[in-house]
Design an enzyme around this catalytic site. Structure first.
Site, short mmCIF file in Angstrom:
data_model
loop_
_atom_site.label_atom_id
_atom_site.label_comp_id
_atom_site.label_asym_id
_atom_site.label_seq_id
_atom_site.Cartn_x
_atom_site.Cartn_y
_atom_site.Cartn_z
N ARG A 274 39.27 38.31 43.76
CA ARG A 274 40.25 39.05 42.97
C ARG A 274 41.66 38.68 43.40
O ARG A 274 42.02 38.85 44.56
CB ARG A 274 40.03 40.56 43.10
CG ARG A 274 38.68 40.97 42.53
CD ARG A 274 38.48 42.46 42.50
NE ARG A 274 37.14 42.78 42.03
CZ ARG A 274 36.63 43.99 41.98
NH1 ARG A 274 37.34 45.02 42.36
NH2 ARG A 274 35.38 44.19 41.54
N ARG B 187 41.31 45.50 51.33
CA ARG B 187 41.65 44.87 50.05
C ARG B 187 41.81 43.37 50.28
O ARG B 187 42.84 42.90 50.79
CB ARG B 187 42.93 45.47 49.47
CG ARG B 187 43.17 45.09 48.02
CD ARG B 187 44.39 45.80 47.47
NE ARG B 187 44.21 47.24 47.40
CZ ARG B 187 43.63 47.86 46.37
NH1 ARG B 187 43.18 47.17 45.35
NH2 ARG B 187 43.50 49.18 46.37
N GLU C 209 37.30 54.64 48.21
CA GLU C 209 36.31 54.12 47.26
C GLU C 209 35.44 53.03 47.89
O GLU C 209 35.92 52.12 48.55
CB GLU C 209 37.01 53.54 46.04
CG GLU C 209 36.05 52.96 45.01
CD GLU C 209 36.73 52.05 43.99
OE1 GLU C 209 36.04 51.21 43.39
OE2 GLU C 209 37.96 52.16 43.82
N SER D 91 31.78 51.99 42.47
CA SER D 91 32.19 52.47 41.16
C SER D 91 31.07 52.14 40.19
O SER D 91 30.64 50.99 40.09
CB SER D 91 33.49 51.79 40.72
OG SER D 91 34.00 52.36 39.54
N ARG E 276 33.57 46.93 52.71
CA ARG E 276 34.00 48.32 52.91
C ARG E 276 32.90 49.14 53.58
O ARG E 276 33.19 50.08 54.34
CB ARG E 276 34.41 48.94 51.57
CG ARG E 276 35.70 48.34 51.03
CD ARG E 276 36.32 49.18 49.93
NE ARG E 276 37.58 48.60 49.49
CZ ARG E 276 38.45 49.21 48.70
NH1 ARG E 276 38.19 50.44 48.27
NH2 ARG E 276 39.57 48.63 48.33
#
Length: 426
Positions: free
Chosen positions: A264, A279, A351, A354, A393
């Protein structure tokens, strides 16, 4: 992509709903103008086709009678030229309407709370109790710096900011997490393990909604005239396996999972999230995808969320489940749950998964269908996707929740078979 009927016969209602739930302003004037032109061209084209057929039939009859057909043939040729021009104009108008449609987000389900951002999300439940430490906790970067196991400097040297090198027992623990997740989803949750490309074409990215709207968030490669994209999630590869297919009704739901690298190119600064592995431009994730019947997709969403929750429960990681509001959901989703894991160093939930139901939004782009056994006709499927989980994560959460005062990290019991029996890493 939304059902075109919403833009043709329910434009005002659709525009209002998009504005209310998504804060999205649909260019109604452009849509109405193009739609009126489309209708006019479609009618004219059909009339010209009928006229050409009638005149062609007349030519045949005149020839049978031995009459001169030159004027009729000239008329048919003129009709053909006009018809060709109309068809080209119609194609151009339809392409412009399609471009507009590709930029319109999905409309949230009625059960989704209306809101602008994460502040309007709704907590559904919590599981587990955050651990109380008798010592000052370290974050995952401090814990990982022991023995050079987590090395951001090496990642930056190799690739730049937001890349990390893992070594030794920490790299082993990262690998163990991925294997554990795959084994759980395949053995207990009924997913088919897949090994899929991480480099895909533009059609695949458009099919799941990354293109054209989010091209700036993607990494791309070009070799000659061929452009391909690195996947931001295995949702792209797995969901596109259903592209341009018609499934047998009995084959659904299709449940697929894959462990892949994800890429990403996110812009901007996220403060503390630029530190460590929270991130990253490159990370690993175990993805879950389901292809379902339309009347089953919301039940399947609840099931999928439960599958992701089971990973956290077996790891003994406290988390909360959150229903996202309309303004915080992804572009393609009608309903999304986030799972947020407890991070002791931040004293908050972050988070880690999702899970979304996209209904027929992606399927319409993909032409992913199922044959209705009663009518024999193909109908659009519904598509769902979810993280099961983001491995980096999850590694952070394990490190921080299972840390000891001396900096060692206990290995959750379910991971020990994947760690050669180790009960801690130090």
């Amino acid at each position: 992509m939304l059902d075109p009927a919403l833009l043709r016969s329910r434009l005002a209602e659709t525009t209002a709903r998009l504005a209310e739930t998504r804060g999205y302003t649909l260019d109604v004037t452009a849509v109405e103008s193009l739609e009126n032109t489309r209708k006019q061209l479609a009618t004219e084209t059909q009339d010209l086709q009928n006229l050409r057929n009638t005149r062609s039939k007349a030519i045949g009859q005149a020839k049978a009678r031995g009459e001169d057909t030159a004027s009729l043939m000239a008329e048919v040729a003129g009709i053909g030229d006009k018809l060709k021009a109309n068809e080209q104009a119609l194609t151009e108008v339809q392409a412009k309407l399609a471009d507009i449609a590709l930029g319109i987000p999905n409309i949230p389900h009625v059960s989704v709370p209306v809101g602008k951002d994460e502040k309007d999300n709704v907590e559904v439940s919590r599981w587990g109790t955050p651990r109380e430490f008798a010592f000052t906790v370290k974050d995952h970067v401090e814990l990982g710096e022991r023995h050079g196991w987590l090395d951001g400097d090496a990642g930056a040297k190799l690739s730049g900011a937001r890349f990390t090198v893992l070594r030794g027992q920490l790299a082993h623990l990262h690998r163990a997490l991925g294997q554990f997740m795959l084994d759980l989803h395949t053995a207990e949750h009924g997913y088919l393990e897949c090994n899929v490309p991480v480099l895909v074409n533009a059609d695949s990215m458009q099919g799941t909604g990354q293109l054209p709207k989010f091209e700036e968030d993607l990494f791309a490669t070009e070799v000659g005239e061929t452009k391909r994209y690195l996947i931001p999630t295995a949702e792209v590869s797995l969901t596109n396996l259903a592209r341009n297919t018609i499934q047998d009704a009995d084959a659904l739901p299709l449940r697929m999972t894959a462990h892949t690298l994800c890429f990403r190119a996110e812009a901007g600064s996220y403060g503390r999230d630029t530190r460590g592995m929270i991130r990253q431009h490159q990370f690993e994730k175990v993805e879950m995808v389901q292809i379902t019947h339309a009347d089953q997709s919301h039940a399947q969403l609840e099931e999928m969320v439960g599958h992701a929750e089971k990973v956290l429960q077996k790891l003994g990681l406290p988390y909360r489940k959150v229903l996202l509001c309309s303004g915080d959901m992804g572009f393609t989703a009608v309903k999304t749950y986030d799972l947020e894991v407890w991070l002791p160093s931040q004293q908050t939930y972050r988070e880690i998964s999702s899970c979304s139901n996209c209904e027929d939004f992606q399927a319409r782009r993909l032409q992913a269908r199922v044959r209705n056994p009663d009518t024999g006709k193909p109908e659009l499927v519904h598509t769902l996707n979810g993280s099961g989980l983001a491995i980096g994560r999850t590694l952070i959460a394990v490190m921080e929740n299972y840390q000891n005062a001396d900096g060692s990290i206990d290995v959750p019991e379910v991971l020990r078979p994947y760690m050669a029996g180790l009960d801690s890493i130090a």
